[in-house]
Write an enzyme that holds these catalytic residues in place. Structure first.
Site, mmCIF file in Angstrom:
data_model
loop_
_atom_site.group_PDB
_atom_site.id
_atom_site.type_symbol
_atom_site.label_atom_id
_atom_site.label_comp_id
_atom_site.label_asym_id
_atom_site.label_seq_id
_atom_site.Cartn_x
_atom_site.Cartn_y
_atom_site.Cartn_z
ATOM 1 N N HIS A 50 -58.368 1.950 38.076
ATOM 2 C CA HIS A 50 -59.062 0.672 38.112
ATOM 3 C C HIS A 50 -58.128 -0.433 37.635
ATOM 4 C CE1 HIS A 50 -60.068 2.129 33.919
ATOM 5 N NE2 HIS A 50 -59.560 0.940 33.661
HETATM 6 P P1 TYD Z 1 -63.732 5.380 32.244
HETATM 7 O O1 TYD Z 1 -63.630 3.924 32.525
HETATM 8 O O2 TYD Z 1 -64.132 6.269 33.366
HETATM 9 O O3 TYD Z 1 -62.371 5.921 31.602
HETATM 10 P P2 TYD Z 1 -60.884 5.933 32.225
HETATM 11 O O4 TYD Z 1 -60.472 4.534 32.424
HETATM 12 O O5 TYD Z 1 -60.055 6.580 31.172
HETATM 13 O O6 TYD Z 1 -60.901 6.724 33.483
HETATM 14 O O7 TYD Z 1 -64.738 5.576 31.018
HETATM 15 C C1 TYD Z 1 -65.344 6.817 30.742
HETATM 16 C C2 TYD Z 1 -66.726 6.556 30.156
HETATM 17 O O8 TYD Z 1 -66.648 5.906 28.893
HETATM 18 C C3 TYD Z 1 -67.578 5.656 31.052
HETATM 19 O O9 TYD Z 1 -68.909 6.155 31.016
HETATM 20 C C4 TYD Z 1 -67.526 4.318 30.365
HETATM 21 C C5 TYD Z 1 -67.368 4.688 28.904
HETATM 22 N N1 TYD Z 1 -66.632 3.711 28.093
HETATM 23 C C6 TYD Z 1 -67.304 3.034 27.081
HETATM 24 O O10 TYD Z 1 -68.518 3.204 26.870
HETATM 25 N N2 TYD Z 1 -66.604 2.158 26.308
HETATM 26 C C7 TYD Z 1 -65.291 1.949 26.477
HETATM 27 O O11 TYD Z 1 -64.688 1.154 25.727
HETATM 28 C C8 TYD Z 1 -64.603 2.646 27.536
HETATM 29 C C9 TYD Z 1 -63.130 2.438 27.792
HETATM 30 C C10 TYD Z 1 -65.315 3.530 28.321
#
Ligand code: TYD
Length: 134
Positions: A50
């Site tokens: 992303h």
């Molecule tokens: P995600 O964005 O998929 O992680 P990555 O960028 O590492 O692939 O996030 C995983 C899960 O955690 C998703 O349900 C969103 C949640 N999340 C939070 O609640 N707070 C945060 O600060 C972050 C980064 C993720």
């Protein structure tokens, strides 16, 4: 893409060992509002995929190793992360992916704002389109 995004973090060394303190005064390009870290990543799992519209982040591989693919919509680069004294700055509109996590990898991320899902661009075609009109 240039490599201004790689920061050699300031290490305070004395006879007891080393310490790194990060804030705007010590050179971080934003104020920190949120900290999260990624660990216990399953073998073969990749994360990220992303870009953010407004968020600034810095990623630091505290222990172990992983690789980070950075893409500004025009060119891509891959960085090997394996030092707790190196930070990778992720300004807005950089598509990033993390791969090749070692079992012991802990990836610390400092962020300039709270978690808002509507700040994410998770569709690569949408990201490429937005990157071109900036
Ligand atoms: P995600 O964005 O998929 O992680 P990555 O960028 O590492 O692939 O996030 C995983 C899960 O955690 C998703 O349900 C969103 C949640 N999340 C939070 O609640 N707070 C945060 O600060 C972050 C980064 C993720």
């Amino acid at each position: 893409m240039n490599f201004e995004e790689v920061y050699n973090l300031p290490v305070l060394v004395d006879e007891r060992g080393s310490l790194i303190a990060l804030d705007k005064i010590s050179g971080l390009p934003f104020d920190i509002k949120r900290v999260y870290y990624i660990f216990n990543t399953k073998p073969e799992a990749s994360r990220g995929f992303h870009a953010h519209k407004n968020l600034h982040q810095m990623a630091i591989c505290i222990t172990g190793s992983c690789s980070m693919v950075l893409d500004d919509g025009f060119s891509k680069s891959t960085l090997e992360m394996n030092s707790c004294s190196v930070g990778v700055y992720l300004p807005p509109m950089i598509w990033h992916e993390m791969h090749n996590f070692s079992d012991d990898c802990i990836l610390l991320v400092l962020a300039s704002d709270y978690y808002y899902e509507d700040d994410y661009i998770r569709d690569y075609t949408e990201f490429k389109k937005a990157a071109k009109i900036r």
